[in-house]
Scaffold this motif. Sequence first.
Motif, short mmCIF file in Angstrom:
data_model
loop_
_atom_site.label_atom_id
_atom_site.label_comp_id
_atom_site.label_asym_id
_atom_site.label_seq_id
_atom_site.Cartn_x
_atom_site.Cartn_y
_atom_site.Cartn_z
N MET A 32 0.84 -1.19 0.00
CA MET A 32 0.00 0.00 0.00
C MET A 32 0.89 1.26 0.00
SD MET A 32 -3.12 -1.29 0.15
CE MET A 32 -3.97 -2.78 0.67
N GLU A 33 0.46 2.29 -0.75
CA GLU A 33 1.21 3.52 -0.80
C GLU A 33 0.88 4.40 0.40
OE1 GLU A 33 1.77 5.51 -4.62
OE2 GLU A 33 0.55 3.92 -5.53
N SER A 34 1.73 5.41 0.60
CA SER A 34 1.63 6.26 1.78
C SER A 34 0.97 7.60 1.45
CB SER A 34 3.02 6.51 2.36
OG SER A 34 2.98 7.43 3.43
N PHE A 35 0.23 8.14 2.42
CA PHE A 35 -0.17 9.54 2.36
C PHE A 35 1.08 10.39 2.60
CE2 PHE A 35 -4.06 7.36 3.45
CZ PHE A 35 -5.06 8.08 2.81
N GLY A 36 1.07 11.58 2.02
CA GLY A 36 2.18 12.51 2.25
C GLY A 36 1.67 13.81 2.84
N PHE A 37 2.48 14.43 3.69
CA PHE A 37 2.06 15.64 4.39
C PHE A 37 3.29 16.53 4.55
CE2 PHE A 37 -0.09 17.24 8.54
CZ PHE A 37 -0.69 18.27 7.84
N TRP A 38 3.34 17.66 3.84
CA TRP A 38 4.53 18.50 3.89
C TRP A 38 4.15 19.97 3.82
CZ3 TRP A 38 3.18 15.44 -0.29
CH2 TRP A 38 2.97 16.10 -1.51
N TYR A 39 5.15 20.86 3.99
CA TYR A 39 4.86 22.29 4.10
C TYR A 39 6.06 23.11 3.61
CZ TYR A 39 7.78 22.12 8.31
OH TYR A 39 8.82 21.94 9.18
N LYS A 40 5.77 24.40 3.44
CA LYS A 40 6.84 25.36 3.14
C LYS A 40 6.71 26.54 4.09
CE LYS A 40 9.03 28.01 -0.55
NZ LYS A 40 9.05 28.34 -2.00
N LEU A 41 7.84 26.98 4.64
CA LEU A 41 7.85 28.09 5.59
C LEU A 41 7.89 29.43 4.87
CD1 LEU A 41 10.46 26.64 8.11
CD2 LEU A 41 8.00 26.85 8.50
N VAL A 42 7.40 30.46 5.55
CA VAL A 42 7.53 31.82 5.02
C VAL A 42 8.98 32.25 5.15
CG1 VAL A 42 5.15 32.43 5.56
CG2 VAL A 42 6.94 32.83 7.25
N GLU A 43 9.38 33.19 4.34
CA GLU A 43 10.78 33.62 4.35
C GLU A 43 11.13 34.43 5.60
OE1 GLU A 43 11.56 35.68 0.74
OE2 GLU A 43 11.31 33.89 -0.54
N ASP A 44 10.15 35.17 6.11
CA ASP A 44 10.41 36.03 7.26
C ASP A 44 9.83 35.45 8.55
OD1 ASP A 44 7.86 36.33 6.36
OD2 ASP A 44 7.72 38.48 6.79
N LYS A 45 9.95 34.15 8.74
CA LYS A 45 9.37 33.49 9.91
C LYS A 45 10.06 33.94 11.19
CE LYS A 45 10.54 29.21 11.05
NZ LYS A 45 11.34 29.51 12.22
#
Length: 371
Positions: free
Chosen positions: A1-14
């Motif tokens: 079975m394949e996996s769900f994926g969960f990812w993100y990108k941060l703001v530049e001025d965090k």
Amino acid sequence: MESFGFWYKLVEDKDDKNPEFDLHVNFWFLGDILKGKVKNPYLDIGIKIQNYKNLSNLVFSFPFHVPQKNLVDLASKMSVKNNASIVFNEECEIETQKEYTLIKIPGKEKTDDKKLLIFPLEQAVENIYELTDYKEKSYITVKFDEFRTYLKNSGSDLERYSDIYIRFRIQNIDLENILYFDSEPFNKSLDSAFSGTRVLDFKINEKRNIDKNITARMEQKEELLVEFGQIHFLVMEPSSYDMVSYTQNQMSCRELEKDLWNEYLKVDLEDKFGHVLAYHWKKKASDQSKISDFSCFAKINYQKMQMKTVFAYVLVVLGLGVAGSTIVSATPLINTFSQRFSGGYNIVNLIMDLALAVVMIFIGWRVGRSK
């Protein structure tokens, strides 16, 4: 079975506060619970995010195709006090600001109370989220840049809240052979009730099971896989089924409170369908590290006896009986060929009876093989 994926990108001025994530997944096998009134399972996914303002976007990928009509935003469900309380297992309070809902979750002390902003996927702000197809898969992109711009320009009081909650449902999609598969005996048409085994395999963020093109996209756009603080995975099955877990995380089990969940599910979990058990796997991050991935592998042993199963069994048994009695009746005919000229049993009767027996057995077998 394949996996769900969960990812993100941060703001530049965090700022110096990193976003933190909790995941809640409810897998409802309503086809078994409601005896066919709802054919396919419900898959509810909830994402709690602390310090969401440091996120530029958030992406959730599915190992299967999700049409827009099968993706249901549950923000309106979470605006109901009873639903919020049973989801968070706390006595929550609801506060409304314009079209948005705030949920107050009580802490141990009054000062520990927390407010969660329920983040709708469908809201007045355009382009907040996007459902994209990739080959035979789909993924959701939530654009927090757009939401922060809206709050800033509108001068909304919601800008001061940094914790949000997103919850949505995947429904009316056949998830068999994607998240689970059923193994049933070949001879089930010969039994008035038959047993089978369901194998459940749920994965999230297991890199070796995520499409390589998706991981390449992440690297190209400088996106990061989510690491979780907590993961809650619940599976709802009839109480007559036996669950065997092969997951390292400890499993707990309780009876589901039917009346409490009827409005949330928009179905009627009537007592006549039997009791429902909720199997719960919980994983918490340690002090040293967050949860980088999660998997749950379990086997569910079940027995089914439906009217069509009994009907199939009766047809097969009657067909075998007709075939047996026809063969016995035909024995004198074989020895005394002249009997076909008399008014008694003849070859035409023999052929018709055998044909009827074959038809009954075949229909019973086909009905018994169908789900």
